[in-house]
Design an enzyme around this catalytic site. Structure first.
Site, PDB file in Angstrom:
ATOM      1  N   ASP A   1       0.728  -0.949   0.083  1.00 24.68           N
ATOM      2  CA  ASP A   1      -0.189   0.070   0.378  1.00 24.68           C
ATOM      3  C   ASP A   1       1.057   1.338  -0.134  1.00 24.68           C
ATOM      4  O   ASP A   1       0.586   2.582   0.729  1.00 24.68           O
ATOM      5  CB  ASP A   1      -0.629  -0.087   1.467  1.00 24.68           C
ATOM      6  CG  ASP A   1      -2.092   1.222   0.528  1.00 24.68           C
ATOM      7  OD1 ASP A   1      -2.526   1.389   0.040  1.00 24.68           O
ATOM      8  OD2 ASP A   1      -2.232   1.445   1.888  1.00 24.68           O
ATOM      9  N   LEU A   2       1.860   1.531  -0.586  1.00 29.99           N
ATOM     10  CA  LEU A   2       2.641   2.259  -0.896  1.00 29.99           C
ATOM     11  C   LEU A   2       2.229   3.894  -1.874  1.00 29.99           C
ATOM     12  O   LEU A   2       1.123   3.642  -2.980  1.00 29.99           O
ATOM     13  CB  LEU A   2       4.177   2.184  -1.668  1.00 29.99           C
ATOM     14  CG  LEU A   2       5.012   3.144  -2.055  1.00 29.99           C
ATOM     15  CD1 LEU A   2       5.903   3.209  -0.724  1.00 29.99           C
ATOM     16  CD2 LEU A   2       6.269   2.732  -3.171  1.00 29.99           C
TER      17      LEU A   2
END
Length: 859
Positions: A92-93
């Site tokens: 979930d960058l």
């Protein structure tokens, strides 16, 4: 985070383990988690307080300043590389998960949270979890945030570290441009863009972005994971190079530089160092290399073609090597007895098989094969079936006890090293704390693995503890590279790799300076401390390149001795019809490198660059009489000659006080005249010889010295160009996203530039095509391409009026031989360019022979 949000105990346990693991990395750019617990039915996380702002608060409408964006990007890449090396994927960058302190330190947040929010498979009771009470990661139905999600995440497929690379590319795109790479009016529209659309080119949004940075972002955002960067460590190294160039003022010039070319075999990289060194103006006086140590040398093979990458059994009785002796143009593994014996062919596959390594008991051979995408295989040393050990592995080496095999993946810079059980099993990373680690070799006692690696931009050899022993000892910096620098062994760059480690010395190969052959060296390295001592000692000298040392237990070693030469050849042909009229003919033949041909339209005169006098000069050859003469003769190199269509004038490139300058000179001789400074490569004369088309797509007036762009670009970036014989069209080699190339034809108008909408695509960008050249009648293009897996010559017929292609590209001449490849395999596309006359096509071919020798160095 509520207790309900983690009601599924197995999911919570895995999340907690991953969050703790990320924190346990103790990386300065990863937030520290102190505690994960529950109180009064509420789960909570206690983590490090970071005084700063999230990246999405810092990115302005026009993006971040370039230096700032690169500084943050390198830190993020370093953090993710460390996490990936530990087997952790972020998932979930996004800018909201990246915190920046007032001092510019980046902290990556929320490791593991994306895994917590993913949809559980049916075997996990079909539950869907959400992270309530915290900034939500979408709706929990898929992993990640839509605008930064990889295509495989968007389709709920299995993800790996390359998914983070895609997300990182989306973040970097936004840092540079101020815009999201993928955005839609709804979440569904955004996911559709991720799956099917390409973002607007970076250079179209942020015009001053270095071309190399744009290529990096494009490669990160490839839809196919296999076409992205394969490791975050590789990506970090690429960003550091852009950052260094930008800081030194070179970033703005990256568009004029060549993109790295792909090579088919790594065994002849040394053959072209002299050519590339000249192009980069390495014409200084080199210190005299030390005299070689006296060796007892015995020749073991007598191939007329290529024999390379040898291995010798521990008892010194068997030799294994790769050879093209079968005559099929590819390399196979052979084994033979020492000192003599008939070679026994072990492999039989169209792909190249190289780099054999004996097990200590001599019963097995591990080797690299390019089959099925490349990997390591093992087979009985006297013949049998080959078994895949690991995909992607390169250059295997057995441990002294035979239980493990060391190997590496990726390229030399940015590569990663591993060991895996010789009987098969999961690999273990070697020196994961290093930014890169490649070309591993075992210490004599088998307790350490020596790698060529990098840490915080410090390139050296590092002695790392054998990973299966569970040692917490960090890799030991050997200090070899300062010793290399003292001997001037780094003048060709930092790619010096350990070849083999026996006793207290490491054998390796390198070049002692510009225009030198590659030779073997040895350096004392203590097996107990891992420290290098003393001066490197040269073992071989003389004509030919010596490399790939491999030692036996008694200290004797085998190596490859290669002779490689570059000469010019021609294929007689009716080039208007692409119809060969004869066999390939040699035009030059000498021990020097003859490169960069340019032939007159009538095929009677040829200009080329050659280092026959020790430095590259421009030479002329009368193709009727056969007479050759030097047109220039200076201490510095003159390269990239371009002959006018009538053969009367030559333009060329030469280094000067203000950088690389273009000069012109009469073919009959006389004083050269400077045309421009730092303006790129000369590529074509105008028909009236009053102007030059430069490779980047600018037209130079030799009278006024004015440079006028002949095309207006937005999405596409010209890499090189060629002017049609009637001065009305320009053939272009362009880069789109990543490193893909396409060929275009654009109209040339003296009164104004041609809009990109007027360009005509003549190839679809699906192949690695090279610089195009027109036939003298202006109705065909000729270019080198790797469309069939080898660098071969292709042609394309155009409509005489519209210049649109009348048929797909067709092969004109194949060059599949390992002995005589097009170019010298490692030469870039700006050097391997055909020159087309009415009755012939002239091109560069390598001429390679190599054999295996055995030597014993005195103690």
């Amino acid at each position: 985070m509520s207790a309900q949000s983690v009601a599924h105990p197995g999911r919570k346990e895995r999340f907690v383990q991953e969050a703790r693991a990320a924190s346990a990395l103790n990386h300065p750019n990863i937030i520290t988690i102190y505690e994960i617990d529950a109180a009064e039915g509420v789960d909570f996380i206690a983590m490090e307080f970071v005084d700063g702002k999230t990246l999405d608060q810092l990115i302005g409408r026009k993006g971040l300043p370039l230096a700032e964006a690169l500084r943050y990007a390198v830190q993020i890449a370093d953090a993710l590389a460390s996490a990936h090396a530990a087997g952790i994927v972020h998932r979930d960058l996004k800018p909201a998960n990246l915190m920046v302190t007032e001092k510019g330190l980046v902290k990556v947040l929320d490791f593991g949270l994306a895994k917590l929010t993913e949809t559980i498979d049916s075997e996990d009771d079909g539950l869907t979890l959400t992270a309530a009470g915290a900034p939500r990661t979408e709706e929990g139905t898929v992993v990640g945030t839509a605008s930064y999600m990889s295509p495989e995440q968007a389709e709920a497929k299995k993800v790996d570290t390359r998914s983070d690379i895609f997300s990182f590319g989306a973040v970097l795109y936004e840092m540079v441009t101020g815009r999201k790479a993928f955005a839609g009016e709804s979440r569904v529209a955004t996911l559709s863009a991720v799956l099917r659309e390409e973002p607007k080119p970076v250079s179209e949004v942020a015009e001053t972005t270095p071309a190399e940075l744009e290529r990096i972002i494009g490669r990160c955002l490839r839809k196919d994971p296999a076409r992205r960067f394969q490791t975050m460590a590789d990506l970090k190294v690429a960003l550091e190079e852009v950052k260094e160039e930008s800081a030194s003022g070179e970033g703005a010039r990256t568009a004029a530089r060549s993109a790295p070319s792909r090579s088919r075999f790594g065994v002849v990289a040394a053959a072209v160092v002299g050519v590339i060194a000249a192009v980069l103006a390495l014409w200084w006086v080199v210190r005299r290399p030390p005299a070689p140590v006296a060796l007892e040398i015995t020749r073991l093979t007598s191939e007329t073609g290529v024999a390379t990458t040898p291995a010798i059994s521990a008892d010194g009785k068997l030799l294994a090597y790769a050879s093209d002796r079968a005559g099929d143009g590819n390399l196979e593994i052979y084994v033979q007895q020492i000192p003599g014996g008939q070679p026994l062919r072990l492999t039989n596959h169209p792909a190249n098989d190289t780099d054999p390594a004996f097990s200590p008991d001599s019963r097995s051979i591990a080797f690299y094969s390019a089959r099925d995408g490349g990997g390591l295989y093992v087979m009985p040393s006297l013949g049998g079936d080959a078994r895949l050990l690991v995909a992607g592995g390169r250059r295997p080496r057995y441990s002294p006890d035979g239980a493990w095999i060391a190997y590496y993946t990726g390229e030399f810079q940015g590569g990663r090293s591993y060991i895996l059980p010789a009987a098969g099993g999961p690999p273990l990373p070697v020196a994961p704390s290093l930014t890169s680690a490649a070309m591993p070799v075992w210490s004599p006692d088998g307790k350490r693995v020596l790698v060529a690696g990098m840490l915080d931009r410090r390139v050296d050899w590092w002695a790392a503890p054998r990973p299966d022993l569970g040692s917490a000892e960090p890799p030991v910096k050997t200090g070899a590279f300062p010793l290399f620098a003292a001997q001037n062994l780094l003048s060709q760059g930092p790619e010096i790799a350990p070849g083999d480690w026996r006793g207290s010395e490491v054998l390796f190969s390198t070049i002692a300076g510009p225009f030198q052959d590659m030779s073997l060296w040895r350096l004392a390295v203590s097996p107990s401390s891992g420290k290098a001592t003393g001066k490197p000692q040269r073992l071989t000298a003389g004509a030919g390149h010596s490399y790939s040392p491999y030692t036996a237990a008694d200290g004797s070693f085998v190596f490859t001795l290669m002779n490689a030469n570059a000469d010019l050849w021609s294929l007689p042909a009716d080039t208007a019809e692409a119809r060969p009229t004869g066999e390939v003919q040699r035009l030059t033949q000498d021990a020097a490198a003859d490169v960069m041909p340019s032939v007159s339209a009538d095929g009677t005169k040829l200009a080329f660059a050659s280092n026959r006098s020790g430095s590259f000069d421009i030479w002329l050859k009368d193709l009727v009489s056969g007479k050759e003469s030097a047109l220039t003769a200076t201490p510095g190199p003159e390269v990239f000659p371009v002959l006018s269509a009538d053969g009367s004038r030559v333009a060329y490139l030469s280094p000067g006080l203000l950088g690389l300058s273009v000069y012109t000179i009469a073919a009959a001789g006389g004083a050269p005249q400077k045309a421009c400074d730092s303006c790129g490569l000369p590529r074509s004369w105008t028909s009236d010889k009053t102007g030059l088309l430069l490779g980047s797509g600018r037209l130079l007036s030799l009278d006024t010295k004015e440079q006028v762009p002949v095309m207006k670009t937005s999405k596409l970036r010209p890499f090189d160009s060629s002017l049609s014989p009637d001065d009305r069209w320009v053939a272009l080699l362009t880069y789109g996203q990543g490193s893909a190339t396409s060929l275009f034809v654009a109209p040339l108008r003296r009164e104004g530039v041609a809009e990109e909408s007027e360009w005509i695509a003549v190839t679809d960008g699906s192949a690695d095509d090279g610089v195009p050249r027109w036939s003298p009648d202006g109705n065909r293009l000729y270019f080198f391409s790797e469309r069939d897996g080898s660098r071969c010559l292709w042609t394309l017929r155009l409509d005489p009026l519209t210049r649109r292609p009348l048929s797909p590209p067709a092969p004109f001449q194949h060059f599949h031989s390992t002995r005589r490849p097009a170019g010298l395999l490692e030469v870039g596309r700006e050097v391997v360019v055909p020159s087309v006359a009415r009755d012939k096509v002239v091109f560069l071919l390598g001429d390679i022979t190599s054999n295996i020798w055995m030597a014993r160095a005195p103690q």
